[in-house]
Design an enzyme around this catalytic site. Structure first.
Site, mmCIF file in Angstrom:
data_model
loop_
_atom_site.group_PDB
_atom_site.id
_atom_site.type_symbol
_atom_site.label_atom_id
_atom_site.label_comp_id
_atom_site.label_asym_id
_atom_site.label_seq_id
_atom_site.Cartn_x
_atom_site.Cartn_y
_atom_site.Cartn_z
ATOM 1 N N SER B 385 10.019 1.525 -9.095
ATOM 2 C CA SER B 385 10.648 1.340 -7.797
ATOM 3 C C SER B 385 12.008 2.056 -7.767
ATOM 4 C CB SER B 385 10.763 -0.158 -7.501
ATOM 5 O OG SER B 385 11.029 -0.385 -6.148
ATOM 6 N N ASP B 505 0.036 1.169 -2.964
ATOM 7 C CA ASP B 505 1.463 0.836 -2.856
ATOM 8 C C ASP B 505 1.939 1.187 -1.447
ATOM 9 O OD1 ASP B 505 4.161 0.409 -3.092
ATOM 10 O OD2 ASP B 505 4.341 1.398 -5.051
ATOM 11 N N HIS B 536 2.695 -2.355 -5.693
ATOM 12 C CA HIS B 536 3.987 -1.954 -6.271
ATOM 13 C C HIS B 536 4.227 -2.711 -7.576
ATOM 14 C CE1 HIS B 536 7.736 0.083 -5.608
ATOM 15 N NE2 HIS B 536 8.443 -1.016 -5.683
#
Lengths: 816, 816
Positions: B385, B505, B536
């Protein structure tokens, strides 16, 4: 943008600390000196310099004054002054300033969580120390810091535990300045070296030969102990876990019983505990192994195993931790029995070794004995579910050295796990499970092909014996279950007992805790009870409760003999509130006979405390095949429809609703449904659910993980997630309060079968599971009367009609 | 009966190992000697005695032969013979026997998982070694054992890793027999002492003053390194995590933008990257701090922080781990910027210190410098991320010493995170989030009241600048976003790159990975891509993929210069299959230009590869207020209704469905929706979703935890859960394949706004997110064309009618 790694949610947060030991100011100062937080010289500093010192000590991650001062400068004492400026000036130190520091050090944020001009407004969450005057003395400051050290931070541990995880004790230990064990405010501190833990395996010889191989059963025991125990004895936390060596899930699944089978007629019996299939081992007990020698060196260690984080926390604090899986598990001898006396004997054999009364060997064949030289002969048992069950089993033997058990969600009678009211009743979530399934699942000897090949035939016979003994055609309380009712031996209990149970645990139901609790109230032991709002879970990582500290206070007393008054400080009964998050209430008892009782009469879809009704009401059990099939595969849909006002199950239940509550009704104990009931067949079963109705936000079914790995169990040792029960974001239409089941053939006794004459009315009663529930204003009490329970009973889908006569039917609710 | 602690589910299990280094038999034997698994003498034993030795070595938890023999006796080589009996006899050793031992040692169960007479039937799961003859030689045995050591057990790590966690290396290390680092089959081994890790904090001085306080920004860096690094240099895994010092969740929530706002007309512009609000820092850069002295001793350590378990794994293997949160975070200087070049500069300052090119201090005020004397000047960046984003940012600077990045779910251009097609588009699950919200959330200086009081006004100005710069009225790709597009500097990348991204995602969307991947294919660097079926998430604990081993092979090569051919052994592109669990396919590329393309023409509710249609089709965007409100609060209900054939949204979308697949269509790349569209207003936005229709069991949305804490990261060090994607137990009606959004005013360019004339048809195209999806026989491809996307777009609920002309509208699908 992402799943945050450490998310700290303060809103609604409440600190409930029950493990704080009241301490005099003199003792506080002595204790602060004992951990070198202050010295005699520090006390004589000016107040400003003392405050500087205390702040310096509060940042043990820094090794220089300057590094600490960088951090002190980031604390505000008022809107316009930081803490470093304060200690360098002569401005008087006020209570408000100290409270501001207090809150920041505990992890609360200025502005977001509190206002620097009114820190005391957070008082409902944090117990700020009280000061008499606005300018503070050294004594005030020291008292304040002592209170700070024992107060929980926003991440659910004491500030002192946080300092320890930042290296506070590490530096002192490097200089050999600390005694081990070390206690502060009555609780053991993490001063043992977790980097040098000893892991060893021994094989305890138990006094039985359950697999009849002509040798006494050897039991594998996995020990983790601080290296300090090589030179000083330590107590033991012992967790008996049949799951610990692996489980045979697929084999258990394959053995799971079909629950879509009809209810059948049972032959009437007299009122007696019948012994249908019990066989007694008539083989003579083999002699103990001849000891070939002695060693103080184990020959085997172990790698990754299941660890209960509560046990790990105590490893850092001077306790050894021992896991054993018991008879019939991998690398042990014997056979699984699902709770019979042989399993209990195997469970306490480990305690007997820990207290010097039994032999263990370094391996399974050489007969070299090894003693628990490191053990101080004091043992506590811990663990949840089957683990807590075996703690209870062990306690009921009165075995010497077992000082206490922390029994979490344990079974106290296996009848109350697999049977109820003369019926086969599955643990919630596991339809078709039974004693044989669990035996197969935990018979981990199966995982070692060589061992299994030698024992397989014996095991199959044992499994057949259990299957016959449990007798799924007959839900009576018979000798099979009587043998597995630990409460029969409750009077033997010598250990102090702490019971922890979820009020929403439909796996191991609350009756297991309640009946054990009632039995203990008659015994000369200390006993404590904690009831939480969870299902079948651990609670040692909740933010709102200092459970771990409570256990620390308790075990420091029980196992290290610290005179900390744990037995009086801890509340006897502690209950988590169902209506308000993060709220725990102390009580003296649970479900006491002296509770008030309110009677609700039955009417047309109503429960009434005032009006009676002389009508009869009917419901059918049978469903169309498609609907039945859907519910069988979607039990939550069935549960939803069962409770819903407008429902496809409207004719398959009675739904009785009380008026809207204007006051709070705090139910406490076992609600009882008294029924006058007739059935159109010679068989019949009745189920009942008590529910809280009304569209309200209630606690979520499971706790939320607030912060992953936020709780430190020691100094750079293991960690645990921080969790808490939160209010659901959306309202729910109901909450299950309690439930119960009854075979109408057991309408008088669990131990007596009576015939049913079709259409004849019988008077009977169903004692629902014990509970503690606050029904708050605006909510409505609801009662569902029905037959097949898709989650728990067998599901015969038979054409049975039940008729309830309202005249002699009523609900009795015990309450505070 | 309970939540099992270690549940091993074998069904469907497949081992996919891509990190196995092909090794000659000679080298295998050398490597076995290097780790003392055998010695020269062992090789000359009889085959039976050699087997006994190899088995003995496979139980390092035992310290005596007898204890090991107890365990060897529990392995079967055939139905009637255990392994101990075999090695004590002269019965010939057959391949089948070795395979049987192999499988048992890896954790497979006899009978439940395989048949002793046909162990080779498990071949699809485990790569058994091949043997030419049925009676085995010593060389065969040694080859077999080498293969065993590098094969994954049922708990997702190599057998050698399992031996290490059972103490294999511990004993050798106690005798100082092993070199550090130690490599086996090209991968670093856990031989570093995790009980003596050093934790230290330094403050790196970065070459900028982003908070304009007249001093260069100091950046707090948290280092964990093996004690061995005091005497030998080690490489570093560096994770730049803005979350690492805490987050301001409530403040971020408060700043979150209202998305129930109308779409408005944008003024037409020429095709250019406009610079609306960018201000450049015209202050001169302050001089560096004057160094007051040097120290090799840190003054600060740290306690509990976020740890990425992949990093922890490498700590045991001779790598240091460094976390830094960057400008504007707690105990660092500067301001958050959400991805601008200043943040990149702050990110690489840490690497510059690790490679000796920048100064760090022991605390924030004393100006005592401390060098990374322990660093071998080779750095890899890791994390998911925002963390992976900053790894990408750093790589695009070409900073020296950054050898590779493992970029997981990283953003490569912030426009592709917060904007799309000229629209404000929220990351999935976070409507109303934007660059300013994230800046506020991560500005953890706010958590220290003293520091915050001094910086608050500056921060508010910075936040205002970001809010203006992001300009939620204008979704164009302008200078604000151009400054935050790391791909502009892709040509600078010198580090080798491993990209990991979830094909599902919808937070950081796959386009971020794909465009970076495409840019890298033009560069002279090694680059690898792993696409998984998750959203994610991290993937380092999946059972079906040896991801951790792959990273080990990669980093041993990149950071320790081991010539292990990682760059050729690892597949260039590895994709997890969406249709079959635990299946991974290697490819040469993703979304290559050379892929086939199939055109689907639009028709009345159909997609057709053959027929065309000359009609027009309409849908409205506006919903009744109550329906709108429900969807706004229940986005999953909206998504369900959007796709459902019979739906309350039937007039609010076009739903076009292709014929049932008879063959498999493997979509690979970006599907493009070509549209000929008119709108009855001067504004308009189009959304499109490509879906897989049909009632089938598909992979669950999230992986299942198969076994808690089952993976060992070292020897009694940290642990990780074992997880895997499982097939859902129930069929689902559809699966989202890809989606996309377009503001019709940006119908030609992201950088150009054009006017819309009501009811005039425009030809445009929407490039959906890149994907890789196997649409298997029986499934149907579906395309939804609609406007408001309740999860991602603003939700104006305006009376807008869209008309699509089928003649010039079509879907183009790239496929293998």
């Amino acid at each position: 943008m992402t799943v945050l790694s450490r998310q700290e949610v303060i809103s609604f947060m409440k600190l409930n600390q029950f493990a704080i030991a009241p301490t005099s100011t003199t003792t506080e100062i002595e204790e602060l000196k004992r951990i070198y937080f202050i010295t005699a010289a520090t006390e004589r500093l000016t107040t400003h310099r003392l405050l500087h010192h205390l702040l310096r000590q509060s940042f043990p991650e820094t090794t220089t004054q300057e590094a600490a001062d960088n951090k002190i400068a980031n604390l505000l004492v008022s809107k316009d002054m930081d803490a470093l400026s304060l200690v360098q000036m002569t401005t008087p130190i006020t209570a408000t300033m100290i409270w501001n520091l207090f809150l920041q050090l505990l992890g609360f944020q200025v502005e977001a969580d509190f206002d620097l001009t009114h820190p005391e407004k957070l008082h409902s969450t944090v117990n700020l120390p009280n000061f008499d005057q606005s300018t503070l003395t050294n004594t005030d400051l020291l008292h304040a810091w002592y209170q700070l050290l024992i107060t929980h931070t926003t991440t659910g541990q004491t500030f002192l535990d946080q300092l320890a995880s930042h290296g506070y004790y590490r530096q002192l230990l490097a200089r050999n300045q600390l005694p081990k064990p070390l206690f502060f405010n009555g609780k053991a501190q993490p001063v043992f070296d977790t980097t040098k833990l000893i892991h060893e395996v021994v094989y305890v010889e138990s006094p039985q030969d359950t697999d009849h191989d002509g040798q006494r059963d050897l039991l594998k025991v996995e020990i983790t102990r601080p290296i300090e125990s090589n030179t000083q004895s330590v107590p033991t936390l012992y967790t008996a876990s049949p799951y610990n060596q692996g489980t045979n899930d697929a084999a258990g699944e394959a053995l799971t019983h079909d629950v879509n089978v009809p209810l059948t007629v049972k032959q009437p019996t007299s009122n007696t505990v019948t012994s249908n299939t019990l066989t007694h081992d008539s083989n003579p007990l083999p002699a103990p192994r001849v000891i070939n020698g002695h060693s103080d060196q184990a020959e085997e260690s172990f790698g990754n195993t299941f660890d209960y984080s509560l046990n790990d926390y105590f490893l850092a604090r001077g306790f050894a931790v021992v896991y054993a899986a018991g008879i019939g598990t991998k690398e042990s001898d014997g056979l699984r029995t699902t709770g019979d006396p042989e399993e209990t004997t195997s469970t306490i054999a480990v305690i007997e070794w820990l207290t010097g009364k039994r032999v263990a060997f370094t391996n399974r064949t050489a007969n070299v004995a090894i003693a628990a030289t490191w053990s101080n002969h004091r043992v506590a048992m811990t663990g949840r579910s089957y683990l807590g069950t075996l703690a209870t089993a062990a306690a009921t033997t009165g075995v010497e050295g077992l000082k206490t058990i922390i029994c979490e969600a344990g079974i106290s009678s296996w009848y109350d796990y697999y049977r109820e009211g003369g019926l086969v009743i599955a643990p919630g979530g596991f339809p078709g499970e039974d004693a044989d399934v669990l035996a197969e699942e935990t018979f981990s000897r199966q995982q070692q092909a060589g061992d299994y090949a030698r024992i397989k035939a014996t095991w199959q016979r044992q499994l057949d014996t259990i299957t016959r003994g449990q007798d799924r055609q007959n839900g009576n309380y018979d000798a099979f279950w009587d043998q597995r009712n630990y409460r029969n031996q409750a009077a033997n209990i010598k250990a102090d007992v702490m019971i922890v149970h979820g009020l929403n645990d439909w796996n191991v139901k609350p009756r297991n805790a309640e009946k054990l609790w009632r039995a203990m109230t008659k015994l000369p032991i200390n006993h404590k009870l904690i009831l939480h709002q969870g299902p079948h879970i651990y609670i040692n990582n909740f933010r709102s409760l200092d459970f771990t500290d409570m256990v620390n206070l308790w075990l420091s007393h029980e196992l290290y003999d610290v005179d900390n008054h744990a037995e009086t400080i801890l509340p006897d009964v502690l209950v988590q509130d169902n209506a308000t998050p993060e709220t725990w209430h102390p009580f003296n008892d649970w479900g006491a006979d002296t509770n008030n009782k309110t009677t609700f009469h039955f009417g047309a879809q109503v429960l009434s405390t005032t009006n009676t009704d002389d009508k009869t009401y009917q419901f059918e059990d049978q469903l169309p095949a498609k609907q039945f099939d859907h519910y069988a595969h979607n039990i939550s849909d069935w549960q939803h429809d069962l409770v819903a006002a407008s429902s496809p199950l409207a004719t398959n239940r009675l739904r009785l609703v009380a008026p809207v509550q204007t006051d709070t009704l705090t139910i406490d104990g076992c609600p009882v449904v008294h029924l006058n009931v007739a059935v159109n067949q010679t068989i019949g079963l009745i189920s009942a659910q008590l529910v809280d109705l009304g569209l309200f936000k209630r606690l979520n079914g499971l706790p939320t993980t607030l912060a992953r790995q936020a709780m430190d169990l020691g100094d750079h040792f293991k960690k645990e997630d921080l969790r808490e029960y939160e209010l659901a974001t959306k309202p729910s239409p109901y909450q299950l309060i309690s439930k119960g089941h009854l075979n109408l053939q057991n309408r008088t006794h669990l131990t007596q079968v009576e015939a049913i004459k079709p259409n004849q009315f019988y008077q009977t009663q169903i004692e629902l599971q014990p509970t503690h529930y606050r029904l708050t204003p605006g909510h409505q009490l609801g009662l569902l009367i029905y037959a097949t329970d898709f989650g728990m009973t067998i599901r015969g889908n038979q054409a049975i009609t039940y008729t309830i006569s309202a005249t002699n039917s009523w609900l009795e609710v015990p309450h505070l």
